[in-house]
Design an enzyme around this catalytic site. Sequence first.
Site, mmCIF file in Angstrom:
data_model
loop_
_atom_site.group_PDB
_atom_site.id
_atom_site.type_symbol
_atom_site.label_atom_id
_atom_site.label_comp_id
_atom_site.label_asym_id
_atom_site.label_seq_id
_atom_site.Cartn_x
_atom_site.Cartn_y
_atom_site.Cartn_z
ATOM 1 N N LYS A 150 0.848 -1.201 0.000
ATOM 2 C CA LYS A 150 0.000 0.000 0.000
ATOM 3 C C LYS A 150 0.878 1.244 0.000
ATOM 4 C CE LYS A 150 0.768 1.651 4.331
ATOM 5 N NZ LYS A 150 1.327 2.988 4.630
ATOM 6 N N ASP A 170 -2.632 -1.359 10.195
ATOM 7 C CA ASP A 170 -2.849 -1.372 8.747
ATOM 8 C C ASP A 170 -3.502 -2.654 8.243
ATOM 9 O OD1 ASP A 170 -1.798 1.159 8.333
ATOM 10 O OD2 ASP A 170 0.223 0.429 7.899
#
Length: 297
Positions: free
Chosen positions: A10, A136
């Site tokens: 990401k 996350d």
Amino acid sequence: MKYSIKAPAKINLSLDVIRKREDGYHEVEMIMTMVDLADRVDLSLRADGGISIDVSEGFVPSDERNFAYQAASLLKKRYNVREGVHIYITKRIPVAAGLAGGSSDAAATLKGLNELWQLGLSVDELATLGAEIGSDVSFCVYGGTALATGRGELIKPIASPPPLWVILAKPPIGLSTADVYNGLKLSEARHAKTAEMIAALERQDAASICALLHNTLEDVTLRLYPEVAHIKEQMKRFGANGVLMSGSGPTVFGIVEKESRVNRIYNGLRGFCDEVYAVRLIRTSGTCPNTDENGML
């Protein structure tokens, strides 16, 4: 029986730190999206009920410190699973880079074991479990593009960016996330224009997306690690449309609108940075394009 699944990296299009909470975490507001640089997680059933893990990179923990191991352990205990699993992770995402490699491996393990152990859990249930492992992990379970709030575990899907190229460059430095957060003075920090970024994504306005890139942690990291500032400068000089540090760093990414510029930027950065990648933004959640499909083997 085996199950193979990709674990994409990401990047943060926007990262804003709002305040420090009483529990020690920071309240954040982040816009995250995935790129098609991915680890591969291979899961194999173990009849003896044990959990084991091997990783292609020797400096990545292959024990209970690994987020993927923690994901398997959490699922096994929470749902009283008798079978065990061997996890093999083929690393392609740089380690300790601000790209959520470990978190994505954990999310892939949760999703893969949900299939392999036939648990029948929803994506929302898996994301809630992921929040127990790391901030996350919830986002990595959902994939796609999202606004993350709280300490990063509260996820709201938003419009994905247009199909742009991304150059990633990680300098050869060790970085402490704790040092970066400890160096942040919220009273002096510059804050992101999160609502404007979401609107730009909805319009598919690449120029505005590049102009609105913001990371509140970046000023701290640039002060502590001049190498990161140098990479940013070089990316801009070689023609990237927008440049930002991802997460707490040290990886810097450049968004490139024209494919004709990609090789020039990539080759220019390879002159002084070993870990450089040319990738695409992922516009759909779940899996990586241009890779083997997830599934049973």
